[in-house]
Design an enzyme around this catalytic site. Structure first.
Site, PDB file in Angstrom:
ATOM      1  N   MET A 168       0.844  -1.209   0.000  1.00 61.75           N
ATOM      2  CA  MET A 168       0.000   0.000   0.000  1.00 61.75           C
ATOM      3  C   MET A 168       0.871   1.249   0.000  1.00 61.75           C
ATOM      4  O   MET A 168       0.802   2.087   0.880  1.00 61.75           O
ATOM      5  CB  MET A 168      -0.946  -0.064   1.214  1.00 61.75           C
ATOM      6  CG  MET A 168      -2.106   0.897   1.238  1.00 61.75           C
ATOM      7  SD  MET A 168      -2.983   1.155  -0.305  1.00 61.75           S
ATOM      8  CE  MET A 168      -4.280  -0.064  -0.257  1.00 61.75           C
ATOM      9  N   GLY A 169       1.680   1.359  -1.051  1.00 60.78           N
ATOM     10  CA  GLY A 169       2.422   2.606  -1.269  1.00 60.78           C
ATOM     11  C   GLY A 169       1.557   3.523  -2.127  1.00 60.78           C
ATOM     12  O   GLY A 169       0.337   3.390  -2.158  1.00 60.78           O
ATOM     13  N   ARG A 170       2.214   4.436  -2.826  1.00 58.15           N
ATOM     14  CA  ARG A 170       1.457   5.402  -3.651  1.00 58.15           C
ATOM     15  C   ARG A 170       0.570   4.687  -4.667  1.00 58.15           C
ATOM     16  O   ARG A 170      -0.590   5.053  -4.875  1.00 58.15           O
ATOM     17  CB  ARG A 170       2.417   6.305  -4.430  1.00 58.15           C
ATOM     18  CG  ARG A 170       3.240   7.223  -3.582  1.00 58.15           C
ATOM     19  CD  ARG A 170       4.140   8.054  -4.489  1.00 58.15           C
ATOM     20  NE  ARG A 170       5.159   8.752  -3.742  1.00 58.15           N
ATOM     21  CZ  ARG A 170       6.297   8.202  -3.345  1.00 58.15           C
ATOM     22  NH1 ARG A 170       6.574   6.947  -3.643  1.00 58.15           N
ATOM     23  NH2 ARG A 170       7.159   8.904  -2.647  1.00 58.15           N
ATOM     24  N   ILE A 171       1.128   3.671  -5.332  1.00 62.41           N
ATOM     25  CA  ILE A 171       0.367   3.000  -6.393  1.00 62.41           C
ATOM     26  C   ILE A 171      -0.804   2.213  -5.788  1.00 62.41           C
ATOM     27  O   ILE A 171      -1.927   2.255  -6.290  1.00 62.41           O
ATOM     28  CB  ILE A 171       1.291   2.099  -7.243  1.00 62.41           C
ATOM     29  CG1 ILE A 171       2.312   2.978  -7.983  1.00 62.41           C
ATOM     30  CG2 ILE A 171       0.495   1.239  -8.222  1.00 62.41           C
ATOM     31  CD1 ILE A 171       3.428   2.222  -8.696  1.00 62.41           C
ATOM     32  N   ARG A 247       6.564  -6.424  -9.599  1.00 63.62           N
ATOM     33  CA  ARG A 247       7.750  -7.079 -10.135  1.00 63.62           C
ATOM     34  C   ARG A 247       7.476  -8.573 -10.222  1.00 63.62           C
ATOM     35  O   ARG A 247       6.888  -9.170  -9.299  1.00 63.62           O
ATOM     36  CB  ARG A 247       8.961  -6.842  -9.224  1.00 63.62           C
ATOM     37  CG  ARG A 247       9.579  -5.457  -9.308  1.00 63.62           C
ATOM     38  CD  ARG A 247      10.240  -5.198 -10.662  1.00 63.62           C
ATOM     39  NE  ARG A 247      10.924  -3.925 -10.715  1.00 63.62           N
ATOM     40  CZ  ARG A 247      10.380  -2.775 -11.151  1.00 63.62           C
ATOM     41  NH1 ARG A 247       9.133  -2.769 -11.573  1.00 63.62           N
ATOM     42  NH2 ARG A 247      11.099  -1.667 -11.182  1.00 63.62           N
ATOM     43  N   GLU A 276      11.956 -12.075 -17.137  1.00 61.67           N
ATOM     44  CA  GLU A 276      11.430 -11.018 -17.991  1.00 61.67           C
ATOM     45  C   GLU A 276      12.519 -10.568 -18.949  1.00 61.67           C
ATOM     46  O   GLU A 276      13.609 -10.229 -18.462  1.00 61.67           O
ATOM     47  CB  GLU A 276      10.980  -9.855 -17.101  1.00 61.67           C
ATOM     48  CG  GLU A 276      10.072  -8.882 -17.801  1.00 61.67           C
ATOM     49  CD  GLU A 276       9.558  -7.808 -16.844  1.00 61.67           C
ATOM     50  OE1 GLU A 276       8.981  -8.150 -15.800  1.00 61.67           O
ATOM     51  OE2 GLU A 276       9.782  -6.632 -17.142  1.00 61.67           O
ATOM     52  N   HIS A 295       5.507  -5.434 -19.536  1.00 63.59           N
ATOM     53  CA  HIS A 295       5.930  -4.404 -18.573  1.00 63.59           C
ATOM     54  C   HIS A 295       5.569  -2.989 -19.076  1.00 63.59           C
ATOM     55  O   HIS A 295       6.449  -2.164 -19.328  1.00 63.59           O
ATOM     56  CB  HIS A 295       7.439  -4.527 -18.313  1.00 63.59           C
ATOM     57  CG  HIS A 295       7.839  -3.992 -16.959  1.00 63.59           C
ATOM     58  ND1 HIS A 295       8.786  -4.573 -16.163  1.00 63.59           N
ATOM     59  CD2 HIS A 295       7.412  -2.902 -16.271  1.00 63.59           C
ATOM     60  CE1 HIS A 295       8.930  -3.879 -15.051  1.00 63.59           C
ATOM     61  NE2 HIS A 295       8.106  -2.858 -15.094  1.00 63.59           N
TER      62      HIS A 295
HETATM   63  C1  GLV Z   1       8.749   0.248 -13.604  1.00 60.86           C
HETATM   64  O1  GLV Z   1       8.640  -0.918 -13.481  1.00 60.86           O
HETATM   65  C2  GLV Z   1       9.107   1.123 -12.534  1.00 60.86           C
HETATM   66  O2  GLV Z   1       9.583   0.643 -11.495  1.00 60.86           O
HETATM   67  O3  GLV Z   1       8.937   2.326 -12.706  1.00 60.86           O
END
Ligand code: GLV
Length: 332
Positions: A168-171, A247, A276, A295
């Site tokens: 639960m960071g910014r994203i 990731r 990846e 990605h």
């Molecule tokens: C992309 O994967 C990022 O970390 O910005």
């Protein structure tokens, strides 16, 4: 580092640093860096080969790099002039942060500017997976589109469901905000409880068991590598979809394949994978219930330009000895 005397003003002295940039970036974004410093850019196809990167870094004071560049001991041991690393990404798991801080090398990254775009991508992937859009699209293109049928390719809903967000960071927060628009109940797991009105902090186990869909948005580190393996996937609902916009190595790939084959979960939508890129014959790519994209989480034109611009600003600031607009901090 070299000293430059401006020809128009003999009193204008400035230090010119040697900078290596590992991908070509828009000239508009690069101009301020070129103006101040001696910039070399890798202009070959694909990521810079590691031997070239190590050799360029060995004479550089500044490095503007990407997630595809390995910034570990082999590079750092030869980079005796390196003072600033600026990564055009929010994640820095390709950089040995501990070693950089031991050596006093500043590290910058690009949080914030990509948050909303990655959250958009998470919802696009979740929608595509839960509503089985990619299976339908494949069917149409391969000429298998038959007459409408009442229960053909029926999937899960987004609205009125429970969404579990791991990290639960910014994203994660931006994903939670979108979820409330879908009238979803939001659960999240993260090392620290946050003061949030629209999401409930629960253990990972509870999150996996109670969520209709799970989105991974945690950063990759020693504590999160392999976070989702067989036992976690077995806790999920057989109707649940798993989305990874963080990731690849957060998930054990072999276990995920088993989960998708055995019906432990309904499907997955992966923006990131381990390895990846995936080789063309990788088993994940043969599974009808697994959507894989290369990605693209932050890949809007506006956001990638903003990331490049912030990476340049960080690098210039670090080289000048000013505080970076976005220095990487392990505190998040
Ligand atoms: C992309 O994967 C990022 O970390 O910005």
């Amino acid at each position: 580092m070299s000293l430059s005397v401006s020809s128009s003003d003999a009193f204008s002295l400035r230090f010119v640093n040697r900078v290596f940039v590992t991908r070509e970036l828009p000239e508009k974004v690069m101009a301020p860096l070129r103006h101040e410093h001696d910039v070399t850019t890798w202009d070959g196809d694909g990521p810079v080969p590691n031997d070239v990167l190590v050799s360029e870094a060995s004479t550089a004071e500044g490095l503007l790099c990407m997630i595809t560049d390995a910034i570990g001991l082999p590079l750092l041991d030869r980079a005796s002039h390196l003072r600033v690393i600026s990564q055009m990404a929010v994640g820095v798991d390709n950089i040995d942060i501990g070693e950089c801080s031991r050596r006093g090398i500043l590290v910058g990254h690009t949080p914030g500017v990509l948050t909303e775009t990655v959250a958009d991508s998470a919802f696009a992937l979740l929608g595509a997976a839960a509503r089985r859009l990619f299976e339908g699209e494949r069917e149409v293109r391969s000429g298998k589109w038959g007459p409408w049928e009442p229960f053909h390719l029926t999937g899960g809903d987004l609205h009125d469901t429970t969404l579990g967000i791991v990290g639960m960071g910014r994203i994660g927060r931006a994903i939670a905000r979108r979820a409330t628009g879908y009238e979803m109940r939001v659960l999240y797991s993260s090392p620290a409880r946050k003061d949030l009105d629209d999401a409930d902090h629960v253990s990972l186990e509870v999150l996996l068991a109670e969520s209709d869909h799970v989105v991974l948005s945690a950063s990759l580190n020693d504590a999160t590598r392999g976070l989702i393996g067989a036992s976690e996937l077995r806790l999920m609902r057989p109707t649940a979809y798993l989305v990874n916009v963080a990731r690849g190595p957060l998930v054990n790939t072999v276990d995920l394949i088993e989960a998708l084959l055995s019906g432990w979960i309904a499907g997955a939508a992966l923006d990131v994978t381990d390895p990846e890129p995936l080789p063309r014959d990788h088993p994940l790519l043969s599974l009808p219930n697994c959507l894989v994209v290369p990605h693209l989480g932050s890949a809007s034109v506006r956001t990638r330009n903003a990331m490049a611009a912030l990476a340049v600003e960080n690098l210039i600031a670090g080289l000048e000895g000013w505080s970076m607009p976005a220095a990487y901090s392990t505190a998040g």
